[in-house]
Design a protein around this motif. Structure first.
Motif, short mmCIF file in Angstrom:
data_model
loop_
_atom_site.label_atom_id
_atom_site.label_comp_id
_atom_site.label_asym_id
_atom_site.label_seq_id
_atom_site.Cartn_x
_atom_site.Cartn_y
_atom_site.Cartn_z
N LYS A 1 47.49 -25.06 1.19
CA LYS A 1 46.63 -24.40 2.17
C LYS A 1 46.27 -22.98 1.73
N VAL A 2 47.28 -22.24 1.23
CA VAL A 2 47.02 -20.88 0.76
C VAL A 2 46.07 -20.90 -0.42
N SER A 3 46.27 -21.85 -1.34
CA SER A 3 45.41 -21.96 -2.52
C SER A 3 43.97 -22.24 -2.12
N MET A 4 43.77 -23.18 -1.18
CA MET A 4 42.43 -23.52 -0.74
C MET A 4 41.77 -22.34 -0.03
N THR A 5 42.55 -21.61 0.77
CA THR A 5 42.00 -20.46 1.48
C THR A 5 41.58 -19.36 0.53
N VAL A 6 42.45 -19.04 -0.43
CA VAL A 6 42.15 -17.99 -1.40
C VAL A 6 40.95 -18.38 -2.26
N SER A 7 40.90 -19.64 -2.69
CA SER A 7 39.77 -20.10 -3.50
C SER A 7 38.46 -20.02 -2.73
N LEU A 8 38.50 -20.40 -1.45
CA LEU A 8 37.30 -20.34 -0.63
C LEU A 8 36.82 -18.90 -0.45
N ILE A 9 37.75 -18.00 -0.14
CA ILE A 9 37.39 -16.59 0.02
C ILE A 9 36.82 -16.02 -1.27
N SER A 10 37.44 -16.37 -2.40
CA SER A 10 36.97 -15.89 -3.70
C SER A 10 35.57 -16.39 -3.99
N ALA A 11 35.31 -17.68 -3.72
CA ALA A 11 33.99 -18.26 -4.00
C ALA A 11 32.92 -17.63 -3.12
N VAL A 12 33.21 -17.49 -1.83
CA VAL A 12 32.23 -16.91 -0.90
C VAL A 12 31.98 -15.45 -1.24
N THR A 13 33.03 -14.72 -1.60
CA THR A 13 32.87 -13.30 -1.96
C THR A 13 31.99 -13.15 -3.18
N CYS A 14 32.24 -13.97 -4.21
CA CYS A 14 31.43 -13.90 -5.43
C CYS A 14 29.97 -14.23 -5.14
N PHE A 15 29.75 -15.28 -4.34
CA PHE A 15 28.38 -15.72 -4.11
C PHE A 15 27.61 -14.75 -3.23
#
Length: 343
Positions: free
Chosen positions: A192-206
């Motif tokens: 869950k933490v991995s998916m949350t961090v990955s989602l935040i990272s992807a949205v932040t980059c985009f």
């Protein structure tokens, strides 16, 4: 031959497993990244030399100097990426370089687009408010903005660096990946933490690292075209022509990766199966952008035959030089003409 590729890029560890095309992709990545490294080191090194030591420090030159510094720093990370690809994702360089190399990779994306946006806004201010720009557009102010940009980028990438570390797999091979064991007690919580961090990272980059800056760039061009009133000036101005090419190059190189990166971190299993084959080509295309800017500076500075006669450093100096149309006398004339044409 089966191979497991792992291409770390801008906050994500992208892995795919494809027995049929792995060898071709492996060769493609190594060759393209090697060529990018050679051209990028030579080109950006020359830009740093010319803009840093051969030219007067102006707002324009220090912006392109910092852009070249960001690209040159990224070039220094390519040998580590290439070796990791050759070793099928294994990381041989220890914990410190794991974090440091990925810090450089992440910084390049944000710094490049932020600096391009700043250059576009600077040009827009010169056209819209030439008198104010003549009096307040100083090198010291530009340096403060650029220092603030570097600081902002470090803050944006710091959360990702917290999770990044070296991990040894069951075969004893070491990989440089994000590890969440110390942030969650159970495997389910780690996922869950991995998916949350990955989602935040992807949205932040985009959003922050791509969409918003590109919107600002488009707005700046629209305002300049409306103010000037004749598109020929924009097309004939060398600095604006260089800026246009640099911005378009960044968009073409980074847009595919940004979309795929976002889909990888937000899509379902079916989506991943359909796009995983495009991850590494898109990542390689994004890397190629860091060696294109010096080429654009030269090829847009003058005609091809003239470039054969003059030295490369002289061509770069002309390409990065402040637009003479923005000097005090011509700026005032332009301002008066545009004001007289307005109802």
């Amino acid at each position: 031959m089966e191979a497991n590729f792992s291409i770390p890029q801008n906050g994500s560890e992208v892995v795919f497993y494809d027995p049929t095309s792995s060898r071709v992709i492996w060769i493609f990545l190594v060759v393209v990244l090697s060529i990018t490294f050679v051209l990028g080191v030579l080109g950006n090194g020359l830009v740093i030399y010319v803009a840093g030591f051969r030219m007067a420090h102006t707002v324009t030159t220090i912006c392109y100097l910092n852009l070249a510094l960001a690209d040159f720093s990224y070039m220094s990370s390519l040998p580590f990426q290439i070796i990791s690809i050759v070793m099928n994702g294994e990381w041989l360089f220890g914990w410190f370089l794991c974090k440091f190399v990925h810090m450089i990779i992440n910084m390049n994306l944000f710094l490049s687009i932020f600096l391009i946006t700043f250059i576009a806004m600077d040009r827009c201010i010169c056209v819209l408010h030439p008198v104010w720009a003549q009096n307040h557009r100083t090198v010291n102010l530009a340096r403060k903005v650029i220092v603030g940009t570097w600081t902002l980028v470090l803050l944006l990438i710091f959360p990702h660096l917290m999770f990044l570390t070296t991990v040894r797999d069951e075969r004893g091979k070491v990989h440089c990946i994000s590890n969440f064991e110390s942030w969650a007690a159970t495997t389910e919580e780690q996922v869950k933490v991995s998916m949350t961090v990955s989602l935040i990272s992807a949205v932040t980059c985009f959003i922050i690292g791509f969409s918003i800056p590109m919107i600002f760039i488009v707005i700046c061009y629209g305002l300049m075209a409306a103010k000037i009133g004749r598109r020929g000036f924009v097309n004939s101005s060398r600095p604006l022509r260089v800026l246009t090419a640099v911005a378009l190059s960044f968009f073409v190189c980074w847009f595919p990766f940004q979309v795929i990166f976002l889909l990888v971190n937000t899509g379902n299993t079916e989506t991943l199966n359909n796009i995983h084959m495009w991850v590494n080509p898109a990542s390689t295309l994004a890397s190629l952008n860091s060696c294109l800017n010096p080429i654009l500076y030269v090829f847009l500075g003058q005609q091809f035959r003239e470039r054969l006669i003059h030295s490369l450093s002289a061509s770069l100096e002309r390409a990065l030089r402040e637009d003479s149309a923005l000097n005090s006398d011509k700026v005032r004339n332009l301002s008066l003409q545009t004001e007289d044409s307005e109802p």
